[in-house]
Design a protein around this motif. Structure first.
Motif, PDB file in Angstrom:
ATOM      1  N   ILE A  18       0.544  -1.300  -0.282  1.00 23.62           N
ATOM      2  CA  ILE A  18      -0.055  -0.237  -0.076  1.00 23.62           C
ATOM      3  C   ILE A  18       0.458   1.120   0.021  1.00 23.62           C
ATOM      4  CG2 ILE A  18      -1.895   1.439   1.492  1.00 23.62           C
ATOM      5  CD1 ILE A  18      -3.046  -1.851   2.194  1.00 23.62           C
ATOM      6  N   ALA A  19       1.738   1.701   0.632  1.00 21.73           N
ATOM      7  CA  ALA A  19       2.671   2.427   0.608  1.00 21.73           C
ATOM      8  C   ALA A  19       3.458   2.948  -0.826  1.00 21.73           C
ATOM      9  CB  ALA A  19       3.966   2.073   1.997  1.00 21.73           C
ATOM     10  N   TYR A  20       4.275   1.142  -1.059  1.00 23.91           N
ATOM     11  CA  TYR A  20       4.776   1.193  -2.236  1.00 23.91           C
ATOM     12  C   TYR A  20       3.477   2.080  -3.460  1.00 23.91           C
ATOM     13  CZ  TYR A  20       7.241   0.505  -6.068  1.00 23.91           C
ATOM     14  OH  TYR A  20       8.235   0.927  -8.028  1.00 23.91           O
ATOM     15  N   GLN A  21       2.413   1.207  -3.224  1.00 26.57           N
ATOM     16  CA  GLN A  21       0.847   2.630  -4.219  1.00 26.57           C
ATOM     17  C   GLN A  21       1.074   3.832  -4.950  1.00 26.57           C
ATOM     18  OE1 GLN A  21      -1.927  -0.173  -4.248  1.00 26.57           O
ATOM     19  NE2 GLN A  21      -3.597   1.586  -5.089  1.00 26.57           N
ATOM     20  N   PHE A  22       0.804   4.001  -3.411  1.00 24.34           N
ATOM     21  CA  PHE A  22       0.089   5.454  -2.647  1.00 24.34           C
ATOM     22  C   PHE A  22       2.053   6.375  -3.002  1.00 24.34           C
ATOM     23  CE2 PHE A  22      -3.190   3.563  -2.070  1.00 24.34           C
ATOM     24  CZ  PHE A  22      -4.467   4.317  -2.418  1.00 24.34           C
ATOM     25  N   TYR A  23       2.937   6.167  -2.810  1.00 25.44           N
ATOM     26  CA  TYR A  23       4.520   7.009  -2.555  1.00 25.44           C
ATOM     27  C   TYR A  23       5.261   6.444  -3.102  1.00 25.44           C
ATOM     28  CZ  TYR A  23       0.817   7.928   1.743  1.00 25.44           C
ATOM     29  OH  TYR A  23       0.535   8.372   2.605  1.00 25.44           O
ATOM     30  N   GLY A  24       5.268   5.301  -3.786  1.00 22.91           N
ATOM     31  CA  GLY A  24       6.106   5.440  -4.770  1.00 22.91           C
ATOM     32  C   GLY A  24       7.127   4.819  -3.893  1.00 22.91           C
ATOM     33  N   ASP A  25       7.216   4.166  -2.432  1.00 21.05           N
ATOM     34  CA  ASP A  25       8.123   3.973  -1.618  1.00 21.05           C
ATOM     35  C   ASP A  25       7.782   3.444  -0.386  1.00 21.05           C
ATOM     36  OD1 ASP A  25      10.493   3.804   0.044  1.00 21.05           O
ATOM     37  OD2 ASP A  25      11.228   5.067  -0.810  1.00 21.05           O
ATOM     38  N   THR A  26       8.086   1.650   0.211  1.00 18.23           N
ATOM     39  CA  THR A  26       7.828   1.683   1.234  1.00 18.23           C
ATOM     40  C   THR A  26       7.776   2.245   3.024  1.00 18.23           C
ATOM     41  OG1 THR A  26       9.923   0.587   1.166  1.00 18.23           O
ATOM     42  CG2 THR A  26       7.661  -0.773  -0.488  1.00 18.23           C
ATOM     43  N   LEU A  33       0.898   3.609   9.404  1.00 18.86           N
ATOM     44  CA  LEU A  33       0.283   2.968  10.853  1.00 18.86           C
ATOM     45  C   LEU A  33       0.405   4.273  11.560  1.00 18.86           C
ATOM     46  CD1 LEU A  33       3.840   0.456  10.962  1.00 18.86           C
ATOM     47  CD2 LEU A  33       1.208  -0.195  10.372  1.00 18.86           C
ATOM     48  N   GLN A  34       0.753   4.942  11.420  1.00 15.69           N
ATOM     49  CA  GLN A  34       0.555   5.798  12.627  1.00 15.69           C
ATOM     50  C   GLN A  34      -1.125   6.851  12.369  1.00 15.69           C
ATOM     51  OE1 GLN A  34       3.953   8.592  11.963  1.00 15.69           O
ATOM     52  NE2 GLN A  34       5.471   8.009  13.386  1.00 15.69           N
ATOM     53  N   ASN A  35      -0.891   6.572  11.184  1.00 15.74           N
ATOM     54  CA  ASN A  35      -2.863   7.297  11.049  1.00 15.74           C
ATOM     55  C   ASN A  35      -4.281   5.745  11.142  1.00 15.74           C
ATOM     56  OD1 ASN A  35      -2.123  10.015  10.396  1.00 15.74           O
ATOM     57  ND2 ASN A  35      -0.509   9.027   9.412  1.00 15.74           N
ATOM     58  N   ASN A  36      -3.399   4.986  10.879  1.00 14.95           N
ATOM     59  CA  ASN A  36      -4.601   3.638  11.250  1.00 14.95           C
ATOM     60  C   ASN A  36      -4.001   2.831  12.203  1.00 14.95           C
ATOM     61  OD1 ASN A  36      -5.930   3.662   8.363  1.00 14.95           O
ATOM     62  ND2 ASN A  36      -3.522   4.652   7.774  1.00 14.95           N
ATOM     63  N   ILE A  37      -4.059   3.303  13.813  1.00 15.23           N
ATOM     64  CA  ILE A  37      -4.397   2.203  14.198  1.00 15.23           C
ATOM     65  C   ILE A  37      -4.553   1.617  14.965  1.00 15.23           C
ATOM     66  CG2 ILE A  37      -3.889   3.051  17.280  1.00 15.23           C
ATOM     67  CD1 ILE A  37      -1.497   4.467  15.439  1.00 15.23           C
ATOM     68  N   ASP A  38      -6.116   1.642  14.710  1.00 15.75           N
ATOM     69  CA  ASP A  38      -6.748   0.339  14.792  1.00 15.75           C
ATOM     70  C   ASP A  38      -6.825  -0.388  14.123  1.00 15.75           C
ATOM     71  OD1 ASP A  38      -7.464   2.178  12.207  1.00 15.75           O
ATOM     72  OD2 ASP A  38      -9.339   1.371  12.374  1.00 15.75           O
ATOM     73  N   LEU A  39      -5.836  -0.488  12.650  1.00 12.97           N
ATOM     74  CA  LEU A  39      -5.706  -1.268  12.127  1.00 12.97           C
ATOM     75  C   LEU A  39      -3.948  -2.190  11.248  1.00 12.97           C
ATOM     76  CD1 LEU A  39      -6.454  -0.138   8.316  1.00 12.97           C
ATOM     77  CD2 LEU A  39      -8.154  -1.650  10.191  1.00 12.97           C
TER      78      LEU A  39
END
Length: 69
Positions: A18-26, A33-39
């Motif tokens: 997901i990080a690579y898909q949206f930001y181009g880098d893992t 993670l910091q913005n999706n604490i519930d996951l």
């Protein structure tokens, strides 16, 4: 006000993909993670999970190495 962006996972998605898909880098996994604490318990997602995709913070020139200026 900016509209929040969400991604609905497909079976087998992982944080790094997901990080690579949206930001181009893992390297931005931590931001996700910091913005999706519930996951945080998810390693491999099932289909249909809503993941918040925050905007990348602007880099402060003080935090950028000299060779990147």
């Amino acid at each position: 006000m900016d509209e929040k962006r969400y991604y609905t996972t497909v079976q087998g998605d992982m944080w790094d993909s997901i990080a690579y898909q949206f930001y181009g880098d893992t390297k931005y996994i931590g931001l996700l993670l910091q913005n999706n604490i519930d996951l945080l318990d998810a390693f491999v997602f099932s289909a249909g999970t809503s993941v918040y995709i925050p905007e990348l913070p602007e880099e402060d020139e003080e935090d950028v190495p000299e060779w990147r200026l």
